[in-house]
Design a protein around this motif. Sequence first.
Motif, PDB file in Angstrom:
ATOM      1  N   LYS A   1       0.832  -1.197   0.000  1.00  0.00           N
ATOM      2  CA  LYS A   1       0.000   0.000   0.000  1.00  0.00           C
ATOM      3  C   LYS A   1       0.871   1.254   0.000  1.00  0.00           C
ATOM      4  N   GLU A   2       0.453   2.236  -0.761  1.00  0.00           N
ATOM      5  CA  GLU A   2       1.158   3.511  -0.796  1.00  0.00           C
ATOM      6  C   GLU A   2       1.034   4.244   0.543  1.00  0.00           C
ATOM      7  N   GLU A   3      -0.070   4.024   1.281  1.00  0.00           N
ATOM      8  CA  GLU A   3      -0.343   4.758   2.510  1.00  0.00           C
ATOM      9  C   GLU A   3       0.635   4.437   3.632  1.00  0.00           C
ATOM     10  N   TYR A   4       1.337   3.293   3.562  1.00  0.00           N
ATOM     11  CA  TYR A   4       2.257   2.920   4.632  1.00  0.00           C
ATOM     12  C   TYR A   4       3.397   3.930   4.793  1.00  0.00           C
TER      13      TYR A   4
ATOM     14  N   SER B   1       3.258   7.006   5.066  1.00  0.00           N
ATOM     15  CA  SER B   1       2.910   8.069   6.007  1.00  0.00           C
ATOM     16  C   SER B   1       3.177   7.680   7.464  1.00  0.00           C
TER      17      SER B   1
ATOM     18  N   SER C   1       7.519   9.558  -0.214  1.00  0.00           N
ATOM     19  CA  SER C   1       6.637   9.116  -1.288  1.00  0.00           C
ATOM     20  C   SER C   1       7.273   9.291  -2.658  1.00  0.00           C
TER      21      SER C   1
ATOM     22  N   ASN D   1      -5.440  -0.955  -5.240  1.00  0.00           N
ATOM     23  CA  ASN D   1      -4.789   0.097  -4.460  1.00  0.00           C
ATOM     24  C   ASN D   1      -3.897  -0.481  -3.372  1.00  0.00           C
ATOM     25  N   ASP D   2      -4.170  -1.726  -2.964  1.00  0.00           N
ATOM     26  CA  ASP D   2      -3.334  -2.374  -1.953  1.00  0.00           C
ATOM     27  C   ASP D   2      -2.033  -2.895  -2.536  1.00  0.00           C
TER      28      ASP D   2
ATOM     29  N   GLU E   1      -2.017   0.927  13.640  1.00  0.00           N
ATOM     30  CA  GLU E   1      -2.497   0.936  12.253  1.00  0.00           C
ATOM     31  C   GLU E   1      -2.805  -0.469  11.754  1.00  0.00           C
TER      32      GLU E   1
END
Length: 808
Positions: free
Chosen positions: A532-535, A537, A544, A556-557, A683
């Motif tokens: 995931k791209e969100e990791y 953050s 990024s 997205n995952d 998380e």
Amino acid sequence: MKISYNWLKQFLQVEWNAEKTGELLTDLGLEVEGIETRESIKGSLAGVVVGKVLTCEQHPNADRLKVTTVDLGKEEPVQIVCGAPNVAAGQTVPVATIGTILYDDKGEGFKIKKGKIRGEESHGMICAEDELGLGSSHDGIMVLDKDLKVGTPASEVFDIEIDQVFEIGLTPNRADAMSHFGVARDLRAGLIQHGINLELISPSVSNFHVDERTLRIEVEVENKELAPRYCGISITDIEVKDSPEWIQNRLKAIGLTPKNNVVDITNYVMHELGQPLHAFDAQQVKGNKIVVKTLDEGTKFTTLDDVERELHKDDIMICDAEDNPLCIAGVFGGIGSGVTEKTSSVFLESAYFNPVSVRKTAKRHALNTDASFRFERGIDINFTEYALKRAALLLEEYAGGKIASDVMDFYPEKVEDFQVFLSYENAFRLIGQEIDKETIKNILASLEIRISSETEGGLGLTIPSYRVDVQREADIIEEILRVYGYNSINFSHKLNTSISFDSDKEVKIENIVANQLTSLGFYETMANSLTKEEYISLTENLKSEHNVEMLNPLSNDLKVMRQSLLFSGLESISYNINRQNNSLKLYEFGKTYHKYESGYQENKHLTLFVSGDRTKESWKVDNKTSDFFYVKGVVNSIFGRLGMKNLKSSPIKSDVFSEGITLSLGKKKLADVGVVKKKVLKEFGIKQEVLFVDFDWSTTLELTGNKKVKVMDLPKFPAVKRDLALLLDQKISFKEVYNLAFQSERKLLKDVDLFDVYEGKNLPEGKKSYAVSFVLQDESKTLADKQIDKIMQKLQQTFEKNLDAVLR
């Protein structure tokens, strides 16, 4: 993909049971992952019988209830309290007897029990149609035909269909099997190999004709590459209502919710023949013209799910004469042109859209529909008109429609069937044995692959257009083999193998460390390199802009390559804890991926994850929770096994750790060891402590492989080790302790190491305990106790003054 067995039997009158048919489908490459029994009415009305109301009296204690006696065909009638306003003596009614389980509209069951209602006994329930799943009415009880015999099971009165549904794990190349007809076609080929030659029954469209030419809608395709074929037809006098029960049963069996006859028929034909269709409300098509085109970047369009989307310049759109968008071609319809209860005429679309374009559009808008699933894999371009006529005839029959135009068919360049030559020699070589040539011809015929020419050495073949995946000789051989049966190929009882000696030093070192970790109770994991791209953050150490992004991500995952092995490891920890596996010791050899200005970079890592107890629960051994000291010992044992000693400990800098140290050799960092921050664990839904070790494996291999042997005298004077247990504020890091120690004693202090951290019971709130070791040594003489005590007292005073530390 779900396939109904009853539906399948409409095309092929196979008499095998579902399990045997499922085995053959799996052998043919259509892997059946499960078989589920589906009932048109859940529970099949078991326990519900026909009853006759003998008497009906007012309930003595309730104005809205009646006390009835009902004959159920047994020796004695039963008393039932009923609240329906229309219940009356002499009626024939459905009765749920004691023990019957009825289901609500959500599929949740409730059991009919003997009870008292306002003081009167009730031995069952007289049912309304919605309580039985036979309709939606709850105005009163169902009143049945008076000629029905009392005691007859309701399952014999109502048409209840029981079906077996195959869950098929369809591989992306098998576009030809994305429908019931396609699966039946493949099943027929397999049955022929078992000596069963059945007729493949295809739906007839011979009755198709134009009723009246009163609504002509023109078709214009601006880019034939995006829409090589587009068919359409107008149908008037439509009455939008519920579909017939048999269509509803077919759709429900494969998990679709019926909506209305028009939408249901388009869905039915799509799952029947594999050709997606779309029905537009003809009144919303301005200028009586359909235009297939692309629109400007950023154009707003609201889809059927009531979401406004911004279009991409490459999205294929279906528009009207005024350039109003009606539908994202092959993906999703628009809210303004869909069929409603007020619709009286429709324009029915059947087309072939560019698979690559449809796939990109579906991914851009995060829309995964049954239509896009088929279009992006490649449907049969020569089936579009046939499917259109099939749907039009069903709309005539079940919606009262009239075909009001000729078929509009844009097909400028006809796609010809593909030609392939099959060499017998190559076929036998790849299969591993010779198969009778006549058998090969029969298999090809059963797959509708025509023989256009024949020589002694092989066959010239014509591939049908629906087999978009068969383009090479090897593909033909694979088709022959899967129908012939992989299990029918003989295999040798002699096992041949080769022994190779791996001279790769890096692999040998990895195997040494892996064996050591396994002996310590660790399990190896192999996580996906996509994440995931969100990791990103969760830590400031990763950026990024350094992400390596996928051009066409599956989801997205799985959008970017991982920059750290931490997060995929925490996913594994969370997955196991959620399944009550709380004591974990895991390791992984893997790579991280980064994009820098200088180019792409891959780094090798070895990571360890430890959480929970060190050993399995046993009466022989007291359970001990894994802690920092234990993990540090594992790390030291690995470096010791690799011959790497005298490692330097320093405070950790990574912000994913709440506590930890960095181990280095010289100026080169080897590993980070520490406790993962609770904020990061949160998380992933992890509530217990997780210890994490991240080896820079590339550097470790480099120093292990090129380590030079240096001979030096042993120290003449011994080193002295002293420990302090310090009670500190939670916000204080080991780095502060480390720096203050060397500021206080620069000459004789050689090393400072953190070997235990405790946060738990019996400590004041907001406090933690550090166990720190100090190594003192004088290279010119032996240290005296008085000198050692003086240094330790000085260190203690420094910590007390600067950190408010308390000695435990």
